[in-house]
Design an enzyme around this catalytic site. Structure first.
Site, PDB file in Angstrom:
ATOM      1  N   ARG A 191      -0.387  -8.493  -3.732  1.00  0.00           N
ATOM      2  CA  ARG A 191      -0.465  -7.434  -2.734  1.00  0.00           C
ATOM      3  C   ARG A 191       0.249  -7.886  -1.467  1.00  0.00           C
ATOM      4  O   ARG A 191       0.084  -9.025  -1.009  1.00  0.00           O
ATOM      5  CB  ARG A 191      -1.926  -7.104  -2.425  1.00  0.00           C
ATOM      6  CG  ARG A 191      -2.094  -6.330  -1.117  1.00  0.00           C
ATOM      7  CD  ARG A 191      -3.446  -5.688  -0.961  1.00  0.00           C
ATOM      8  NE  ARG A 191      -3.799  -5.501   0.439  1.00  0.00           N
ATOM      9  CZ  ARG A 191      -3.186  -4.685   1.294  1.00  0.00           C
ATOM     10  NH1 ARG A 191      -2.148  -3.968   0.891  1.00  0.00           N
ATOM     11  NH2 ARG A 191      -3.589  -4.587   2.546  1.00  0.00           N
ATOM     12  N   ASP A 246      -1.294  -6.060  14.280  1.00  0.00           N
ATOM     13  CA  ASP A 246      -1.995  -5.633  15.486  1.00  0.00           C
ATOM     14  C   ASP A 246      -3.233  -6.493  15.706  1.00  0.00           C
ATOM     15  O   ASP A 246      -3.637  -7.260  14.835  1.00  0.00           O
ATOM     16  CB  ASP A 246      -2.395  -4.158  15.381  1.00  0.00           C
ATOM     17  CG  ASP A 246      -3.386  -3.909  14.252  1.00  0.00           C
ATOM     18  OD1 ASP A 246      -4.596  -3.879  14.529  1.00  0.00           O
ATOM     19  OD2 ASP A 246      -2.957  -3.762  13.089  1.00  0.00           O
ATOM     20  N   ARG A 278       1.663  11.423  -8.456  1.00  0.00           N
ATOM     21  CA  ARG A 278       1.023  11.432  -7.135  1.00  0.00           C
ATOM     22  C   ARG A 278       1.887  10.768  -6.071  1.00  0.00           C
ATOM     23  O   ARG A 278       1.402  10.306  -5.035  1.00  0.00           O
ATOM     24  CB  ARG A 278      -0.357  10.757  -7.186  1.00  0.00           C
ATOM     25  CG  ARG A 278      -1.371  11.498  -8.048  1.00  0.00           C
ATOM     26  CD  ARG A 278      -2.680  10.730  -8.160  1.00  0.00           C
ATOM     27  NE  ARG A 278      -3.663  11.484  -8.938  1.00  0.00           N
ATOM     28  CZ  ARG A 278      -4.641  12.217  -8.414  1.00  0.00           C
ATOM     29  NH1 ARG A 278      -4.780  12.300  -7.108  1.00  0.00           N
ATOM     30  NH2 ARG A 278      -5.489  12.864  -9.198  1.00  0.00           N
ATOM     31  N   ARG A 326       7.311   1.763   0.887  1.00  0.00           N
ATOM     32  CA  ARG A 326       7.662   0.356   1.045  1.00  0.00           C
ATOM     33  C   ARG A 326       8.079  -0.227  -0.304  1.00  0.00           C
ATOM     34  O   ARG A 326       8.935  -1.105  -0.374  1.00  0.00           O
ATOM     35  CB  ARG A 326       6.501  -0.425   1.645  1.00  0.00           C
ATOM     36  CG  ARG A 326       6.930  -1.766   2.246  1.00  0.00           C
ATOM     37  CD  ARG A 326       5.810  -2.391   3.059  1.00  0.00           C
ATOM     38  NE  ARG A 326       5.511  -1.579   4.231  1.00  0.00           N
ATOM     39  CZ  ARG A 326       4.341  -1.533   4.829  1.00  0.00           C
ATOM     40  NH1 ARG A 326       3.334  -2.263   4.350  1.00  0.00           N
ATOM     41  NH2 ARG A 326       4.152  -0.790   5.891  1.00  0.00           N
ATOM     42  N   GLY A 359       0.820  -1.207   0.000  1.00  0.00           N
ATOM     43  CA  GLY A 359       0.000   0.000   0.000  1.00  0.00           C
ATOM     44  C   GLY A 359       0.851   1.252   0.000  1.00  0.00           C
ATOM     45  O   GLY A 359       0.573   2.219  -0.710  1.00  0.00           O
ATOM     46  N   ARG A 411       7.659  -4.366  13.107  1.00  0.00           N
ATOM     47  CA  ARG A 411       6.925  -4.339  11.836  1.00  0.00           C
ATOM     48  C   ARG A 411       7.888  -4.459  10.672  1.00  0.00           C
ATOM     49  O   ARG A 411       7.643  -5.196   9.714  1.00  0.00           O
ATOM     50  CB  ARG A 411       6.122  -3.045  11.712  1.00  0.00           C
ATOM     51  CG  ARG A 411       4.881  -3.006  12.586  1.00  0.00           C
ATOM     52  CD  ARG A 411       4.105  -1.720  12.361  1.00  0.00           C
ATOM     53  NE  ARG A 411       2.938  -1.653  13.232  1.00  0.00           N
ATOM     54  CZ  ARG A 411       1.718  -1.336  12.827  1.00  0.00           C
ATOM     55  NH1 ARG A 411       1.503  -1.053  11.556  1.00  0.00           N
ATOM     56  NH2 ARG A 411       0.709  -1.304  13.672  1.00  0.00           N
ATOM     57  N   SER A 425      -0.368  -4.975   5.570  1.00  0.00           N
ATOM     58  CA  SER A 425      -0.546  -5.281   6.982  1.00  0.00           C
ATOM     59  C   SER A 425      -2.027  -5.509   7.259  1.00  0.00           C
ATOM     60  O   SER A 425      -2.895  -5.131   6.475  1.00  0.00           O
ATOM     61  CB  SER A 425      -0.025  -4.135   7.846  1.00  0.00           C
ATOM     62  OG  SER A 425      -0.698  -2.930   7.529  1.00  0.00           O
TER      63      SER A 425
END
Length: 237
Positions: A92, A209, A48, A29, A25, A222, A95
């Site tokens: 994809r 989480d 963008r 990353r 996302g 993470r 998290s």
């Protein structure tokens, strides 16, 4: 089909995009993956700030590109990649919050199916309810790669939600009773776009989480856990 590239959202031309795309996302990353796992990586999109890089991983050409948050965002990018850029498979990597004891912190969830509270499927005018699912061969390969690499994976149904801050505080509990493993915000749109384009897709999620307990990984935890998921995804490229 006429040449519709570059698009308003992607400055690349089709030759700049690999047939396999890894899609976190967060565009930063994507940058991390390109800098740490790919060789000869070139940035092919900055529109963008949705960064995309194409390079090589163990002799295979791979593109990594951010997809943003939510189904409208990932829906745009994956639609264009499948239909305008000739991409054959999108994996994809994101998290998720666990909704099931089977999926603990740091585990990698293989989203075999993606239930959703979204109205994304309405556009297809179907005479019933469509079940968004992953490509079976990719899901099986992910499970096998996890065993080979010593990365714990859990496979099952996930929830792709349109809402991060829900006004219905009991909504996740209603999904829990159906055995949903984890909640995220993008996979259902990815799977529907792949089905409509007759392409392949998979969603891999690191549990970061627990909405129930309030447990959450630290920033360092993470990063380490997400690195395991990245390695797993690259094995499928």
């Amino acid at each position: 089909m006429p040449n519709l590239t570059p698009t308003p959202h992607n400055a690349a031309t089709p030759d700049m995009i690999a047939k396999t795309v890894l899609m976190p996302g967060d565009p930063l990353r994507a940058k991390f993956i390109a800098e740490n796992f790919l060789t000869d990586a070139v940035c092919v999109n900055t529109v963008r700030n949705m960064l995309a890089y194409t390079g090589d991983y163990e002799g295979r050409r791979v593109t990594v590109m951010g997809g943003g948050m939510g189904m409208p965002s990932v829906g745009i990018y994956t639609y264009e990649l499948f239909n305008f850029y000739g991409v054959e498979k999108i994996i994809r990597i994101g998290s998720a919050g666990t909704l099931n004891p089977r999926a603990g912190l740091r585990d990698v969830v293989i989203g075999v199916g993606a239930s959703t509270d979204s109205n994304y499927a309405h556009q297809y005018g179907l005479p019933g309810t469509f079940a968004p699912i992953a490509d079976f061969d990719l899901a099986r390969a992910a499970a096998e790669a996890g065993e080979r690499l010593g990365i714990k994976t859990v496979a099952g149904n996930i929830l792709s939600s349109d809402v991060f801050y829900s006004d219905d505080k009991e909504s996740l509990k209603k999904w829990q009773k159906m055995g949903i493993l984890a909640v995220e915000m993008e996979a259902a749109a990815l799977y529907m776009n792949a089905a409509r384009a007759d392409k392949r897709a998979l969603c891999l999620l690191t549990i970061s989480d627990s909405p129930d307990s309030g447990e959450a990984l630290s920033a360092e935890e993470r990063q380490n856990s997400f690195t395991d998921m990245m390695k797993l995804a690259l094995e499928l490229a």
